[in-house]
Structures are given as C-alpha cells and as structure tokens.
Scaffold this active site. Structure first.
Site, PDB file in Angstrom:
ATOM      1  N   GLY A  14      28.418  17.972   8.814  1.00  0.00           N
ATOM      2  CA  GLY A  14      29.507  18.439   7.954  1.00  0.00           C
ATOM      3  C   GLY A  14      29.796  17.686   6.739  1.00  0.00           C
ATOM      4  O   GLY A  14      30.816  17.555   6.335  1.00  0.00           O
ATOM      5  N   ARG A  68      24.952  37.581  20.727  1.00  0.00           N
ATOM      6  CA  ARG A  68      25.742  37.178  19.566  1.00  0.00           C
ATOM      7  C   ARG A  68      27.202  37.718  19.576  1.00  0.00           C
ATOM      8  O   ARG A  68      28.117  37.228  19.049  1.00  0.00           O
ATOM      9  CB  ARG A  68      24.794  37.428  18.365  1.00  0.00           C
ATOM     10  CG  ARG A  68      23.675  36.687  18.149  1.00  0.00           C
ATOM     11  CD  ARG A  68      23.007  36.799  16.795  1.00  0.00           C
ATOM     12  NE  ARG A  68      22.440  38.056  16.800  1.00  0.00           N
ATOM     13  CZ  ARG A  68      21.894  38.647  15.458  1.00  0.00           C
ATOM     14  NH1 ARG A  68      22.208  38.113  14.343  1.00  0.00           N
ATOM     15  NH2 ARG A  68      21.399  40.047  15.487  1.00  0.00           N
ATOM     16  N   ARG A  94      23.900  29.436  13.323  1.00  0.00           N
ATOM     17  CA  ARG A  94      23.878  30.599  14.030  1.00  0.00           C
ATOM     18  C   ARG A  94      23.990  31.809  13.507  1.00  0.00           C
ATOM     19  O   ARG A  94      24.822  32.050  12.480  1.00  0.00           O
ATOM     20  CB  ARG A  94      25.329  30.560  15.096  1.00  0.00           C
ATOM     21  CG  ARG A  94      25.551  31.566  16.150  1.00  0.00           C
ATOM     22  CD  ARG A  94      24.809  31.455  17.335  1.00  0.00           C
ATOM     23  NE  ARG A  94      25.052  32.413  18.298  1.00  0.00           N
ATOM     24  CZ  ARG A  94      24.527  32.407  19.667  1.00  0.00           C
ATOM     25  NH1 ARG A  94      23.974  31.719  19.997  1.00  0.00           N
ATOM     26  NH2 ARG A  94      25.004  33.565  20.290  1.00  0.00           N
ATOM     27  N   ASN A 110      28.872  30.703   1.860  1.00  0.00           N
ATOM     28  CA  ASN A 110      27.971  29.909   2.403  1.00  0.00           C
ATOM     29  C   ASN A 110      27.384  29.267   1.185  1.00  0.00           C
ATOM     30  O   ASN A 110      27.242  29.633   0.232  1.00  0.00           O
ATOM     31  CB  ASN A 110      26.745  30.646   3.022  1.00  0.00           C
ATOM     32  CG  ASN A 110      25.902  29.794   3.900  1.00  0.00           C
ATOM     33  OD1 ASN A 110      26.138  28.952   4.344  1.00  0.00           O
ATOM     34  ND2 ASN A 110      24.416  30.231   3.839  1.00  0.00           N
ATOM     35  N   HIS A 112      23.761  27.514  -0.031  1.00  0.00           N
ATOM     36  CA  HIS A 112      22.273  27.281   0.000  1.00  0.00           C
ATOM     37  C   HIS A 112      21.630  26.491  -1.042  1.00  0.00           C
ATOM     38  O   HIS A 112      22.144  26.322  -2.123  1.00  0.00           O
ATOM     39  CB  HIS A 112      21.686  28.720  -0.100  1.00  0.00           C
ATOM     40  CG  HIS A 112      20.072  28.725   0.371  1.00  0.00           C
ATOM     41  ND1 HIS A 112      19.758  28.613   1.671  1.00  0.00           N
ATOM     42  CD2 HIS A 112      19.267  28.784  -0.363  1.00  0.00           C
ATOM     43  CE1 HIS A 112      18.386  28.551   1.505  1.00  0.00           C
ATOM     44  NE2 HIS A 112      17.875  28.663   0.378  1.00  0.00           N
ATOM     45  N   ASP A 148      20.851  34.768   3.035  1.00  0.00           N
ATOM     46  CA  ASP A 148      20.965  34.007   1.675  1.00  0.00           C
ATOM     47  C   ASP A 148      20.683  35.041   0.383  1.00  0.00           C
ATOM     48  O   ASP A 148      20.097  35.101  -0.657  1.00  0.00           O
ATOM     49  CB  ASP A 148      19.818  33.283   1.404  1.00  0.00           C
ATOM     50  CG  ASP A 148      19.881  32.152   2.444  1.00  0.00           C
ATOM     51  OD1 ASP A 148      21.189  31.722   2.834  1.00  0.00           O
ATOM     52  OD2 ASP A 148      18.784  31.424   2.918  1.00  0.00           O
TER      53      ASP A 148
END
Length: 218
Positions: A14, A68, A94, A110, A112, A148
C-alpha cells in the site's frame, strides 16, 4: 464544499495508499479516506491505515474462487454501508467484472507504472527496457472493463537510464506515482475533470514550460 468519501482497495504494502492518506490529511483536500479494504489479511497496508486512524477492512477474495460477482456483492455492500463515492485502486490484485466496473465508471481510479497506452499489463518496466524507450513514467486513469485502457487523468514522466534494471526503473517510477496519484484524486474530487467521449479533460491544467528530453544535450 463537502469532502468526497473515498475507499482505497489494496492487496499488498500500500505505498500509493500511504501517499493518498498523507495528501488527504492536508487542510483543504477535497476528499477523505473513509476506509481501506484489502482482499487478503496479509496486506501490509492494513497496518498503515490503522496507524493513520482509518478503518481497515478485510474482505477475503480467496474463498470466492472464480466467483467474482459473489466477491463484488460483498464488496459493494461494504462500500454502500460507508457512503463511498470514489474508489482508488492501490495494487489491488483482483479482476473486476464488467458490471462492477460499469457501475463505478467515472468514480474508480487506478495507477499503472507506464506512460499508457504504452506497456499495459504485466511487467511494464521490463517492457519499457526491452523496447529501449528513453522516457517512462506512470499514469492515473479511470477504470474500464479493458485492462489499463480507461480515460487518462494525469501522467508523470521520468528518464530511463542505459544501466537501468526493472528494479531501478521501478523505484524511479514509484516516486512519481506518489506525486501524481494524490493530484489525480484531488482533481477528480474537486470536479476539475470532465469527459469528452472516451477522453478525460481537466479544467485546471498546471501551466509550465518544462520539457523532459532524454538524452539531454551536453
């Protein structure tokens, strides 16, 4: 303006989560980190969240196996119970279903470690080195069903050195990740972003004339 309530989802140490927590603690930041959720009890970031006075919740994904949707139903219930408005993924290992992603479209970020759309997926630093690029970096983007590939919010660039390994390049990129992820959350939480089709535009672009050229002239 009321602060947007944010959940950070993690699976490991994290480090980006810690950068977001630190930024959100500053006066005037438009978001608050309401909960950190890990899909494994061994995630090191849980202790960091607890030390910061933030609720740390574990929702184990392993018992759900390939279900899921079942895992996401439990996760969604936890998010709803806490009035979460935005999600930040911080190394969350996940995959989500398209239904979950679409439900959170425009509200889930997110990061990347490459300058997308270059080098998506696994081993981005190795991909960059094998391609011989001179500049790499990190990208914060909105999450869509394709990996992505969501609308880009912000990017940060770093030079690639001739003697770099995947590890040394990763360290340099991680430093820029910690700078741009809080900035991206600030932009989204304060309404400084908008969508134009599949693109994300900002109403507040920092004006500067800095250009990164590698190799630099001697």
């Amino acid at each position: 303006m009321s602060k947007r309530r944010v959940a950070i989802l993690i699976s490991g140490r994290g480090s980006n989560m810690a950068a977001l927590i630190e930024a959100a603690a500053e006066d005037g930041f438009p978001a608050e980190i309401a909960v950190v959720i890990a899909n494994t009890a061994s995630a090191g970031g849980l202790a960091i969240a607890q030390r910061s006075g933030i609720e740390a919740l574990v929702i184990e994904s392993k018992p759900f196996g390939k279900d899921r949707a079942g895992f996401e139903a439990v996760l969604q219930a936890a998010l709803d119970a806490r009035g979460i408005e935005l999600i930040c993924l911080g190394g969350f290992m996940r995959l989500f279903t398209a239904d979950f992603v679409n439900h959170w479209y425009g509200r889930m970020l997110n990061i990347h470690p490459s300058l997308l759309p270059s080098f998506p997926g696994l081993d981005p630093h190795g991909q960059a080195l094998r391609a011989g690029v001179k500049i790499s970096g990190a990208t914060v983007h909105f999450v869509i069903a394709e990996t992505d590939a969501g609308p880009i919010v912000i990017q940060g660039a770093v030079p690639v050195h001739d003697d770099d390994t995947a590890d040394t390049l990763a360290d340099r990129v991680l430093a820029i990740e910690h700078r741009i992820y809080p900035r991206a959350l600030q932009m989204v939480a304060s309404g400084q972003t908008r969508f134009e089709g599949d693109l994300c535009r900002s109403t507040s672009i920092d004006a500067n004339d800095q250009t990164l050229i590698v190799p630099a002239a001697s």
